[in-house]
Design a protein around this motif. Structure first.
Motif, mmCIF file in Angstrom:
data_model
loop_
_atom_site.group_PDB
_atom_site.id
_atom_site.type_symbol
_atom_site.label_atom_id
_atom_site.label_comp_id
_atom_site.label_asym_id
_atom_site.label_seq_id
_atom_site.Cartn_x
_atom_site.Cartn_y
_atom_site.Cartn_z
ATOM 1 N N ARG A 78 0.839 -1.203 0.000
ATOM 2 C CA ARG A 78 0.000 0.000 0.000
ATOM 3 C C ARG A 78 0.865 1.241 0.000
ATOM 4 O O ARG A 78 0.369 2.347 -0.140
ATOM 5 N N ARG A 80 2.730 4.325 -0.239
ATOM 6 C CA ARG A 80 2.599 5.745 0.096
ATOM 7 C C ARG A 80 1.390 6.022 0.991
ATOM 8 O O ARG A 80 1.491 6.780 1.945
ATOM 9 N N ARG A 81 0.243 5.424 0.697
ATOM 10 C CA ARG A 81 -0.960 5.685 1.495
ATOM 11 C C ARG A 81 -0.783 5.215 2.934
ATOM 12 O O ARG A 81 -1.065 5.956 3.871
ATOM 13 N N ALA A 82 -0.303 3.979 3.108
ATOM 14 C CA ALA A 82 -0.093 3.443 4.454
ATOM 15 C C ALA A 82 0.939 4.287 5.202
ATOM 16 O O ALA A 82 0.785 4.566 6.393
ATOM 17 N N GLN A 83 1.985 4.669 4.490
ATOM 18 C CA GLN A 83 3.040 5.471 5.106
ATOM 19 C C GLN A 83 2.468 6.806 5.593
ATOM 20 O O GLN A 83 2.712 7.228 6.723
ATOM 21 N N LEU A 84 1.710 7.460 4.746
ATOM 22 C CA LEU A 84 1.153 8.762 5.101
ATOM 23 C C LEU A 84 0.166 8.662 6.263
ATOM 24 O O LEU A 84 0.175 9.496 7.168
ATOM 25 N N GLU A 85 -0.675 7.630 6.249
ATOM 26 C CA GLU A 85 -1.625 7.447 7.353
ATOM 27 C C GLU A 85 -0.883 7.223 8.666
ATOM 28 O O GLU A 85 -1.231 7.800 9.694
#
Length: 127
Positions: A78, A80-85
């Motif tokens: 996932r 970028r999305r997981a990292q940002l969350e």
């Protein structure tokens, strides 16, 4: 390995303003993994990005284990999305901690000001 631009340890250390030892330390911790050509380290865009994330995390006061999680999420499916969350949650925690430290420091400064005034007043009374 990967095509595209590459950097030597000297170039990457200079770019980020760190020592060669610091770069090797993050490699020893498994946070970056440059390609090896004999004893030479070849850094690719991925290593450069990860090093930037590591150093930003350090500047913001994140512990290395949190930085590891953030950097590892960069490679997750996932990505970028997981990292940002995850990072947003960590930012909230870090901000709350820093705000509390700021309040504590402001309280300590006020207390020092009061103590200084009392000392100066006492000194003045002594003549």
């Amino acid at each position: 390995m990967t095509s595209g631009p590459t950097w030597t340890i000297a170039q990457i250390a200079e770019e980020f303003g760190v020592t060669h030892r610091t770069v090797r330390h993050y490699e020893d911790l498994g946070l970056i993994s440059p390609e090896r050509q004999g004893t030479r380290r070849i850094y690719h865009r991925r290593d450069r990005t990860r090093l930037g994330l590591i150093l930003r995390g350090k500047r913001l006061g994140f512990p290395l284990e949190e930085i590891r999680t953030i950097v590892d999420l960069f490679d997750a499916p996932r990505g970028r999305r997981a990292q940002l969350e995850y990072v947003l949650g960590q930012i909230d925690e870090r901000r709350a901690d820093l705000e509390q430290r700021l309040r504590d420091a402001q309280d300590a400064l006020r207390e020092l000001d009061q103590f200084e005034r009392r000392c100066r007043d006492d000194l003045e009374k002594l003549g």
